[in-house]
Design a protein around this motif. Structure first.
Motif, mmCIF file in Angstrom:
data_model
loop_
_atom_site.group_PDB
_atom_site.id
_atom_site.type_symbol
_atom_site.label_atom_id
_atom_site.label_comp_id
_atom_site.label_asym_id
_atom_site.label_seq_id
_atom_site.Cartn_x
_atom_site.Cartn_y
_atom_site.Cartn_z
ATOM 1 N N HIS A 114 97.722 66.977 45.065
ATOM 2 C CA HIS A 114 98.724 66.142 44.405
ATOM 3 C C HIS A 114 98.073 64.844 43.939
ATOM 4 O O HIS A 114 96.945 64.525 44.323
ATOM 5 C CB HIS A 114 99.882 65.816 45.362
ATOM 6 N N LYS A 143 91.956 66.379 37.095
ATOM 7 C CA LYS A 143 93.114 67.105 36.559
ATOM 8 C C LYS A 143 92.777 67.942 35.338
ATOM 9 O O LYS A 143 93.359 69.011 35.135
ATOM 10 C CB LYS A 143 94.237 66.122 36.181
ATOM 11 N N LEU A 172 93.379 64.670 41.405
ATOM 12 C CA LEU A 172 94.247 65.163 42.484
ATOM 13 C C LEU A 172 93.467 65.027 43.785
ATOM 14 O O LEU A 172 92.234 65.016 43.779
ATOM 15 C CB LEU A 172 94.592 66.640 42.259
#
Length: 195
Positions: A114, A143, A172
């Motif tokens: 995330h 990403k 991330l």
């Protein structure tokens, strides 16, 4: 003076302080946090099902915060959290008004890939991640650029990781599961919620 390493990640500003706090201080903070924090087992909706998060969490501070569809209402600051916040602010040069705490009970507790890029964290979020307890691997991957090799570091007892600038826009991060037997780890991520 705290020894600092800069991670060589393009499109990012990531700084690591392996011994931000001494072992004695870290041992003390770990015990206090285990005892005083109101740990919760949250669940999130994924693939149409309610699933328990693979760790315990707590949210303290001045503002509400939503991530993974989870609305976090803040609990009032504990003295130990305010003390740690102050110490982190001195080194980071940033101000924080909230902290998300994670308790990884074993190697089976984890955090998926995330970015901390929610709108309420502002344009260039500064995330200060403080670790206590067992060492765990912390990995990064870009990403969009597949040509970039991801990087992993080991977060130690008493270490501080600062993610600033464009980091959350381009990278991330995650804490993978491990089959090794590991003791519990507590992680505090200080942040400034602007909305």
């Amino acid at each position: 003076m705290h020894q600092q390493q800069e991670l060589n990640l393009p499109d990012a500003e990531v700084y690591f302080f392996p011994q931000f706090l001494s072992k004695e201080e870290s041992d003390l903070y770990f015990v206090m946090l285990m005892k005083e924090v109101n740990w919760q087992q949250e669940s999130i909706k994924m693939f149409g099902r309610q699933l328990s998060m693979p760790r315990l969490t707590a949210w303290y501070g001045d503002k509400s915060y939503t991530y993974s569809g989870l609305q976090n209402k803040p609990q009032p600051w504990l003295p130990v959290l305010l003390e740690l916040k102050k110490r982190v602010e001195v080194v980071s040069g940033q101000k924080y008004n909230s902290v998300l705490l994670n308790l990884y009970r074993s190697g089976q507790d984890s955090m998926g890939w995330h970015a901390d890029d929610e709108a309420e964290l502002g344009q260039e979020p500064s995330i200060a991640s403080l670790s206590f307890g067992a060492e765990r691997k912390f990995s990064f991957k870009h990403k969009s650029r597949k040509d970039l090799k991801g990087q992993s570091i080991t977060l130690h007892h008493g270490s501080l990781l600062l993610m600033q600038g464009q980091t959350q826009h381009h990278w991330l991060h995650h804490v993978p599961k491990t089959t090794r037997t590991v003791e519990p780890r507590i992680n505090l991520t200080f942040r400034m919620v602007v909305e």
